[in-house]
Write a protein that holds these residues in place. Structure first.
Motif, PDB file in Angstrom:
ATOM      1  N   PHE A 134       0.833  -1.199   0.000  1.00 45.37           N
ATOM      2  CA  PHE A 134       0.000   0.000   0.000  1.00 45.37           C
ATOM      3  C   PHE A 134       0.869   1.250   0.000  1.00 45.37           C
ATOM      4  N   VAL A 135       1.930   1.232   0.796  1.00 43.07           N
ATOM      5  CA  VAL A 135       2.856   2.364   0.820  1.00 43.07           C
ATOM      6  C   VAL A 135       3.475   2.555  -0.552  1.00 43.07           C
ATOM      7  N   GLY A 136       3.928   1.445  -1.157  1.00 43.14           N
ATOM      8  CA  GLY A 136       4.515   1.525  -2.490  1.00 43.14           C
ATOM      9  C   GLY A 136       3.554   2.096  -3.512  1.00 43.14           C
ATOM     10  N   ARG A 137       2.291   1.677  -3.432  1.00 42.70           N
ATOM     11  CA  ARG A 137       1.290   2.163  -4.386  1.00 42.70           C
ATOM     12  C   ARG A 137       1.024   3.651  -4.200  1.00 42.70           C
ATOM     13  N   LYS A 138       0.920   4.089  -2.957  1.00 39.29           N
ATOM     14  CA  LYS A 138       0.646   5.505  -2.709  1.00 39.29           C
ATOM     15  C   LYS A 138       1.826   6.378  -3.148  1.00 39.29           C
ATOM     16  N   LEU A 139       3.043   5.917  -2.928  1.00 38.59           N
ATOM     17  CA  LEU A 139       4.203   6.677  -3.380  1.00 38.59           C
ATOM     18  C   LEU A 139       4.242   6.739  -4.905  1.00 38.59           C
ATOM     19  N   THR A 140       3.929   5.619  -5.553  1.00 38.31           N
ATOM     20  CA  THR A 140       3.902   5.590  -7.016  1.00 38.31           C
ATOM     21  C   THR A 140       2.855   6.556  -7.553  1.00 38.31           C
ATOM     22  N   GLU A 141       1.679   6.573  -6.932  1.00 37.17           N
ATOM     23  CA  GLU A 141       0.622   7.500  -7.345  1.00 37.17           C
ATOM     24  C   GLU A 141       1.090   8.950  -7.204  1.00 37.17           C
ATOM     25  N   HIS A 142       1.734   9.237  -6.079  1.00 38.64           N
ATOM     26  CA  HIS A 142       2.197  10.609  -5.803  1.00 38.64           C
ATOM     27  C   HIS A 142       3.143  11.086  -6.897  1.00 38.64           C
ATOM     28  N   TYR A 143       4.125  10.266  -7.236  1.00 36.05           N
ATOM     29  CA  TYR A 143       5.113  10.698  -8.225  1.00 36.05           C
ATOM     30  C   TYR A 143       4.558  10.658  -9.643  1.00 36.05           C
ATOM     31  N   TYR A 144       3.621   9.772  -9.901  1.00 31.46           N
ATOM     32  CA  TYR A 144       2.987   9.756 -11.221  1.00 31.46           C
ATOM     33  C   TYR A 144       2.186  11.040 -11.440  1.00 31.46           C
ATOM     34  N   ILE A 145       1.492  11.477 -10.412  1.00 31.50           N
ATOM     35  CA  ILE A 145       0.720  12.718 -10.510  1.00 31.50           C
ATOM     36  C   ILE A 145       1.655  13.907 -10.729  1.00 31.50           C
ATOM     37  N   GLN A 146       2.789  13.919 -10.019  1.00 33.67           N
ATOM     38  CA  GLN A 146       3.755  15.000 -10.222  1.00 33.67           C
ATOM     39  C   GLN A 146       4.267  15.021 -11.662  1.00 33.67           C
ATOM     40  N   MET A 147       4.553  13.858 -12.205  1.00 31.63           N
ATOM     41  CA  MET A 147       5.037  13.772 -13.577  1.00 31.63           C
ATOM     42  C   MET A 147       3.972  14.228 -14.572  1.00 31.63           C
ATOM     43  N   GLU A 148       2.721  13.879 -14.315  1.00 33.59           N
ATOM     44  CA  GLU A 148       1.629  14.317 -15.179  1.00 33.59           C
ATOM     45  C   GLU A 148       1.472  15.839 -15.125  1.00 33.59           C
ATOM     46  N   ASN A 149       1.581  16.401 -13.922  1.00 31.22           N
ATOM     47  CA  ASN A 149       1.480  17.852 -13.787  1.00 31.22           C
ATOM     48  C   ASN A 149       2.596  18.558 -14.535  1.00 31.22           C
ATOM     49  N   ARG A 150       3.800  17.988 -14.457  1.00 28.34           N
ATOM     50  CA  ARG A 150       4.929  18.581 -15.188  1.00 28.34           C
ATOM     51  C   ARG A 150       4.708  18.502 -16.692  1.00 28.34           C
ATOM     52  N   ALA A 151       4.243  17.352 -17.173  1.00 29.82           N
ATOM     53  CA  ALA A 151       3.991  17.193 -18.605  1.00 29.82           C
ATOM     54  C   ALA A 151       2.909  18.173 -19.066  1.00 29.82           C
ATOM     55  N   PHE A 152       1.870  18.362 -18.259  1.00 31.45           N
ATOM     56  CA  PHE A 152       0.803  19.308 -18.589  1.00 31.45           C
ATOM     57  C   PHE A 152       1.364  20.721 -18.683  1.00 31.45           C
ATOM     58  N   SER A 153       2.200  21.089 -17.698  1.00 34.87           N
ATOM     59  CA  SER A 153       2.749  22.436 -17.676  1.00 34.87           C
ATOM     60  C   SER A 153       3.625  22.699 -18.902  1.00 34.87           C
ATOM     61  N   LEU A 154       4.429  21.724 -19.295  1.00 36.29           N
ATOM     62  CA  LEU A 154       5.291  21.902 -20.462  1.00 36.29           C
ATOM     63  C   LEU A 154       4.479  22.056 -21.750  1.00 36.29           C
ATOM     64  N   ARG A 155       3.321  21.385 -21.811  1.00 40.42           N
ATOM     65  CA  ARG A 155       2.483  21.452 -23.012  1.00 40.42           C
ATOM     66  C   ARG A 155       1.618  22.708 -23.045  1.00 40.42           C
ATOM     67  N   MET A 156       1.113  23.135 -21.888  1.00 36.12           N
ATOM     68  CA  MET A 156       0.053  24.136 -21.859  1.00 36.12           C
ATOM     69  C   MET A 156       0.467  25.507 -21.318  1.00 36.12           C
ATOM     70  N   ASP A 157       1.449  25.562 -20.428  1.00 39.33           N
ATOM     71  CA  ASP A 157       1.813  26.832 -19.804  1.00 39.33           C
ATOM     72  C   ASP A 157       2.873  27.567 -20.616  1.00 39.33           C
ATOM     73  N   ASP A 158       2.842  28.909 -20.547  1.00 42.73           N
ATOM     74  CA  ASP A 158       3.945  29.666 -21.129  1.00 42.73           C
ATOM     75  C   ASP A 158       5.090  29.709 -20.117  1.00 42.73           C
ATOM     76  N   ALA A 159       6.191  30.343 -20.496  1.00 45.16           N
ATOM     77  CA  ALA A 159       7.396  30.331 -19.660  1.00 45.16           C
ATOM     78  C   ALA A 159       7.132  30.910 -18.275  1.00 45.16           C
ATOM     79  N   ARG A 160       6.408  32.025 -18.234  1.00 49.31           N
ATOM     80  CA  ARG A 160       6.117  32.670 -16.950  1.00 49.31           C
ATOM     81  C   ARG A 160       5.266  31.760 -16.064  1.00 49.31           C
ATOM     82  N   GLN A 161       4.270  31.126 -16.648  1.00 51.50           N
ATOM     83  CA  GLN A 161       3.398  30.245 -15.878  1.00 51.50           C
ATOM     84  C   GLN A 161       4.159  29.042 -15.341  1.00 51.50           C
TER      85      GLN A 161
END
Length: 201
Positions: A134-161
């Motif tokens: 369960f700990v492993g799964r929750k940690l994996t979820e946490h970092y997967y969400i961070q990676m998704e947020n980063r990918a979204f920001s690179l695709r959608m945000d401008d430099a300032r954002q």
């Protein structure tokens, strides 16, 4: 290798176990097993924790310091993909979980202190103590969400954002990491980042 007293070691493991227990309350037996089969390791500033093309056999719990993950393009340019610090799991995700050659490099930006856990030991703990899955799964979820947020920001945000998002989510990175690495992480030039920080962008 630095030598630590038993009290210092207890404090280091308490730090890691506090994070695990926030995710799922673990039995004394699993905590004792983790402590028995892990090591405290130290990496000097600028040392390479994982080389490109090597297999990531260990994951690390960050106790002190900052680590950069980066890729090397064919022309030799380094592209920063992630920063990891105290309280983070330091790992090359794809290489560790598939046990294949890493496409990225892990570099200690500061003197870095970690608790190291081998992949074979982790798998054995998963088998012996289902609760730790369960700990492993929750940690994996946490970092997967961070990676998704980063990918979204690179695709959608401008430099300032992108910069504003980094400041809001990880303000310590701004003061602890060289500007060139931050610019690479944000997918912008160092000149653009300087203009953003000076208010002239």
């Amino acid at each position: 290798m630095e030598q630590f007293s038993e009290a210092q070691r207890d404090a280091m493991y308490a730090n890691m176990f506090a994070l695990f227990n926030q995710l799922y309350p673990l039995s004394p037996a699993v905590l004792a097993t983790i402590r028995r089969h892990t090591n405290i390791v130290f990496f000097k500033r600028r040392s390479i924790i994982l080389e490109h093309g090597k297999i990531c056999r260990n994951c690390y719990f960050g106790l002190k310091g900052m680590v950069r993950a980066y890729y090397i393009k064919d022309d030799g340019q380094e592209i920063t993909s992630w920063f990891m610090k105290e309280g983070d799991i330091i790992i090359s995700v794809q290489s560790f979980f598939t046990q294949t050659e890493s496409h990225e490099v892990l570099e200690a930006l500061d003197d870095t202190l970690c608790i190291s856990l081998r992949i074979d030991v982790l798998e054995e703990i998963y088998r012996k103590f289902p609760e730790f899955n369960f700990v492993g799964r929750k940690l994996t979820e946490h970092y997967y969400i961070q990676m998704e947020n980063r990918a979204f920001s690179l695709r959608m945000d401008d430099a300032r954002q992108r910069y504003d998002r980094l400041v809001a989510q990880h303000p310590d990175i701004i003061t602890r990491v060289p500007i060139g690495y931050i610019a690479s992480y944000l997918g912008i030039s160092a000149e653009t980042l300087s203009r953003i920080r000076s208010g002239t962008y």
